[in-house]
Scaffold this motif. Structure first.
Motif, mmCIF file in Angstrom:
data_model
loop_
_atom_site.group_PDB
_atom_site.id
_atom_site.type_symbol
_atom_site.label_atom_id
_atom_site.label_comp_id
_atom_site.label_asym_id
_atom_site.label_seq_id
_atom_site.Cartn_x
_atom_site.Cartn_y
_atom_site.Cartn_z
ATOM 1 N N MET A 88 64.717 -19.515 -39.151
ATOM 2 C CA MET A 88 66.113 -19.972 -39.212
ATOM 3 C C MET A 88 67.298 -18.734 -38.485
ATOM 4 N N LYS A 89 68.313 -19.265 -37.972
ATOM 5 C CA LYS A 89 69.314 -18.406 -37.550
ATOM 6 C C LYS A 89 68.710 -17.298 -36.573
ATOM 7 N N ASP A 90 67.826 -18.023 -35.622
ATOM 8 C CA ASP A 90 67.113 -16.809 -34.869
ATOM 9 C C ASP A 90 66.973 -17.624 -33.517
ATOM 10 N N ALA A 130 68.247 -29.294 -36.874
ATOM 11 C CA ALA A 130 68.822 -30.579 -37.731
ATOM 12 C C ALA A 130 70.213 -30.649 -37.502
ATOM 13 N N TRP A 131 70.838 -29.851 -37.030
ATOM 14 C CA TRP A 131 72.240 -29.972 -36.491
ATOM 15 C C TRP A 131 72.406 -31.301 -35.764
ATOM 16 N N TRP A 132 71.303 -31.764 -34.987
ATOM 17 C CA TRP A 132 71.741 -32.923 -34.230
ATOM 18 C C TRP A 132 71.205 -34.111 -34.906
ATOM 19 N N PHE A 168 81.940 -26.791 -43.657
ATOM 20 C CA PHE A 168 80.914 -26.154 -42.751
ATOM 21 C C PHE A 168 80.647 -26.909 -41.636
ATOM 22 N N CYS A 169 80.136 -26.232 -40.662
ATOM 23 C CA CYS A 169 79.856 -26.831 -39.477
ATOM 24 C C CYS A 169 78.532 -27.984 -39.554
ATOM 25 N N PRO A 170 78.226 -28.498 -38.548
ATOM 26 C CA PRO A 170 77.120 -29.613 -38.754
ATOM 27 C C PRO A 170 75.760 -29.208 -39.076
ATOM 28 N N VAL A 171 75.573 -27.816 -39.087
ATOM 29 C CA VAL A 171 74.117 -27.259 -39.454
ATOM 30 C C VAL A 171 74.052 -27.528 -41.090
ATOM 31 N N ARG A 172 75.046 -28.158 -41.708
ATOM 32 C CA ARG A 172 74.816 -28.337 -43.062
ATOM 33 C C ARG A 172 73.963 -29.457 -43.357
ATOM 34 N N THR A 199 75.824 -12.564 -38.953
ATOM 35 C CA THR A 199 75.340 -13.936 -38.865
ATOM 36 C C THR A 199 76.661 -14.840 -39.510
ATOM 37 N N CYS A 200 77.006 -15.957 -38.819
ATOM 38 C CA CYS A 200 78.154 -16.694 -39.186
ATOM 39 C C CYS A 200 78.163 -17.000 -40.569
ATOM 40 N N ASP A 201 79.122 -17.278 -41.359
ATOM 41 C CA ASP A 201 79.652 -17.620 -42.744
ATOM 42 C C ASP A 201 78.985 -18.899 -43.098
ATOM 43 N N ASP A 202 79.075 -19.818 -42.175
ATOM 44 C CA ASP A 202 78.403 -21.130 -42.284
ATOM 45 C C ASP A 202 77.067 -20.847 -42.893
ATOM 46 N N PHE A 203 76.181 -20.436 -41.841
ATOM 47 C CA PHE A 203 74.665 -20.214 -42.118
ATOM 48 C C PHE A 203 74.296 -19.545 -43.320
ATOM 49 N N SER A 204 75.199 -18.415 -43.389
ATOM 50 C CA SER A 204 74.641 -17.408 -44.646
ATOM 51 C C SER A 204 74.811 -18.371 -45.756
ATOM 52 N N PHE A 213 75.257 -21.910 -24.417
ATOM 53 C CA PHE A 213 75.020 -22.526 -25.586
ATOM 54 C C PHE A 213 74.851 -21.394 -26.587
ATOM 55 N N MET A 214 75.377 -20.731 -26.633
ATOM 56 C CA MET A 214 75.196 -19.651 -27.889
ATOM 57 C C MET A 214 73.515 -18.832 -27.883
ATOM 58 N N PHE A 215 72.930 -19.112 -27.017
ATOM 59 C CA PHE A 215 71.776 -18.532 -26.888
ATOM 60 C C PHE A 215 71.263 -17.856 -25.415
ATOM 61 N N ARG A 249 84.487 -26.597 -29.166
ATOM 62 C CA ARG A 249 84.580 -25.971 -30.493
ATOM 63 C C ARG A 249 83.702 -27.110 -31.245
ATOM 64 N N ILE A 250 83.006 -26.591 -32.400
ATOM 65 C CA ILE A 250 82.203 -27.000 -33.419
ATOM 66 C C ILE A 250 82.851 -27.252 -34.327
ATOM 67 N N PRO A 251 83.042 -28.525 -34.908
ATOM 68 C CA PRO A 251 83.807 -28.619 -36.241
ATOM 69 C C PRO A 251 83.547 -27.865 -37.642
ATOM 70 N N GLY A 252 84.081 -27.142 -38.102
ATOM 71 C CA GLY A 252 83.750 -26.171 -39.547
ATOM 72 C C GLY A 252 83.309 -25.053 -39.029
ATOM 73 N N ALA A 253 82.866 -24.926 -37.743
ATOM 74 C CA ALA A 253 82.244 -23.607 -37.395
ATOM 75 C C ALA A 253 83.003 -22.386 -37.620
ATOM 76 N N SER A 254 82.607 -21.356 -38.464
ATOM 77 C CA SER A 254 83.629 -20.230 -38.713
ATOM 78 C C SER A 254 83.816 -19.490 -37.432
ATOM 79 N N HIS A 255 82.943 -19.199 -36.634
ATOM 80 C CA HIS A 255 83.088 -18.495 -35.509
ATOM 81 C C HIS A 255 83.940 -18.893 -34.579
ATOM 82 N N CYS A 256 84.303 -20.523 -34.477
ATOM 83 C CA CYS A 256 85.060 -21.228 -33.300
ATOM 84 C C CYS A 256 86.471 -21.134 -33.865
#
Ligand code: SF4
Length: 459
Positions: free
Chosen positions: A84-86, A108-110, A134-138, A163-168, A346-348, A401-408
């Motif tokens: 995760m988050k990697d 699972a985001w998608w 939270f972003c869709p990774v929820r 790491t973003c707040d959402d994922f933490s 795409f962030m990677f 932008r990604i809805p709810g994403a803290s970094h966005c």
């Protein structure tokens, strides 16, 4: 197997596949008609346009059968690691041993998009206290709780720190639900002070040697956990071989990106480019097959380029895209509006850069991990975007932008300002939810306006 490249619907794929089979197409065991995935619940596919090549059919089937692959791996006695988050480091280590496979639970985001919310994962997230802030990774903890989208991993790893707040918050909630996590720390990357030894990172940045050594130590703990799980040693020779195979994937993707983004006529649609790039993160749970899928895709693209054949009009506006879209349909929309993909972040993007092969493997992996665009200042990310925009000759930038994403919340502004200042090309910011149909007219207007602005500048 190239004839008249085009974007086709899933219904058109039915007859197209029959033609290809009649012409001698041999599919891998996971092959088959694309519309069976709609019957299995991936309803969004019915609204997408797909590239019509056999190579793309294989790519889609490969991606959409990952869950079966993971279950088969477990049945064959393999142990499963959820990384995760990697984005592209722990999976390189895992696939260096033969009896362990890695997957990317964050993917699972998608699911809410692909299943058009029918899986109910966001409702589960709501019940867990992970609401729309939270972003869709929820969707990920929902997938763990329902157990319907991937097998329960034998080992779960997650990076923390930068790491973003959402994922933490989401990963902490997951651990509270009874899923033990091996946390490893990633420091916020910074430029070396004058008195610090600088270490060159893939992608052109530098980090202080002390930070690279720290990350190497953290990854050492992950290495030990993988060894314990596998019941065998993960030595430097195995890691070095794993890095070479990962670099094979990255080189194939580099070839695909170079031709896909720079050829005068677009040889492969945006949606398939996105899907192919995603393979860099964890090889879709089968590194050997991932390489074969990408080899075939690159061969198809080379053939198209040689023939001057493409999927979009030559005058399509060249657009650089920042951040993945929560709704895959928006990649089609870009092309419907007269654009084509000419560069991505795409962030990677660090998972696309070759991992150094001339330093000890753990240091090489640490350098690759700390080159992550999301663990350093947004200005560094923007500089890389500018360099790639120049390289690929993009004429405009979309910050998605990604809805709810803290970094966005602020990052888009930083990137847009730096791109405008340095390159003077148009930038538009949009926000893409998992199902964007309700706001499609607005998104279409924004993208058409961007395309029209570039056309006006061309005149
Ligand atoms: S906030 Fe951004 S980086 Fe964090 S999990 Fe969501 S999409 Fe990924």
């Amino acid at each position: 197997m190239t004839d008249a490249p085009a974007r086709v619907s899933i219904a058109e794929w039915r007859s197209r596949r029959r033609q290809l089979l009649a012409a001698g197409l041999r599919e891998p065991p996971y092959g088959g008609p694309l519309d069976r995935h709609v019957d299995d619940g991936d309803r969004r596919l019915a609204r997408l346009l797909f590239d019509n090549s056999a190579a793309s059919l294989r790519l889609w089937n490969f991606v959409l059968t990952e869950e079966d692959r993971l279950h088969a791996a477990r049945a064959a006695g393999c142990r499963i690691v959820g990384a995760m988050k990697d984005l592209g480091t722990v999976p390189v280590m895992v696939f260096s041993l033969e009896n362990v496979v890695a997957f990317y639970p964050d993917g699972a985001w998608w699911i809410p998009c692909l299943m058009e919310q029918s899986a109910g994962l966001l409702s589960v997230a709501d019940r867990l206290g992970l609401n729309e802030s939270f972003c869709p990774v929820r969707a990920m903890p929902g997938a763990f709780v329902t157990g319907e989208h991937f097998p329960r991993p034998d080992l779960l790893t997650c990076s923390v720190g930068a790491t973003c707040d959402d994922f933490s918050a989401i990963a902490q909630r997951l651990e509270g639900l009874g899923y033990p996590i091996l946390w490893w720390e990633m420091p916020h990357r910074r430029r070396p002070d004058p008195d610090e030894k600088p270490v060159a990172l893939p992608g052109g940045l530098f980090a202080p040697a002390g930070q690279v050594a720290f990350v190497s130590g953290e990854l050492g703990r992950v290495r030990k956990a993988i060894e314990d799980l596998a019941g065998r040693r993960l030595d430097d020779a195995a890691l070095a071989a794993g890095i070479r195979r990962a670099n094979r994937v990255r080189r194939l993707l580099a070839g695909l990106r170079e031709l896909g983004f720079t050829t005068a006529v677009c040889p492969l649609p945006a949606l398939e480019m996105l899907l192919a790039e995603m393979l860099a993160i964890h090889f879709c749970s089968d590194r050997a097959e991932c390489i074969r899928v990408l080899e075939e895709l690159l061969a198809e693209v080379r053939t198209r380029v040689r023939c001057g054949a493409g999927v979009l009009p030559r005058e399509a506006v060249r657009v650089f895209w920042v951040n993945p879209v929560a709704d895959l349909r928006v990649m089609n929309l870009l092309e419907d509006c007269g654009g084509r993909l000419c560069g991505t972040d795409f962030m990677f993007c660090h998972a696309l850069d070759a991992i150094p092969e001339d330093v000890p493997p753990m240091e090489a992996l640490a350098r690759a991990a700390i080159a992550d665009p999301m663990v350093g200042p947004s200005a560094d990310r923007a500089e890389r975007i500018c360099a790639d925009v120049r390289h690929f000759g993009a004429e405009a930038v979309v910050v998605s932008r990604i809805p709810g994403a803290s970094h966005c919340a602020t990052e888009g502004d930083v990137i847009a300002r730096i791109v405008r200042e340095k390159l003077g090309i148009p930038v538009v910011e949009i926000e893409v939810p998992p199902i964007s149909d309700a706001i499609r007219p607005g998104l279409q207007t924004r993208l058409e306006a961007l395309v029209e602005t570039v056309r006006e500048q061309r005149r």
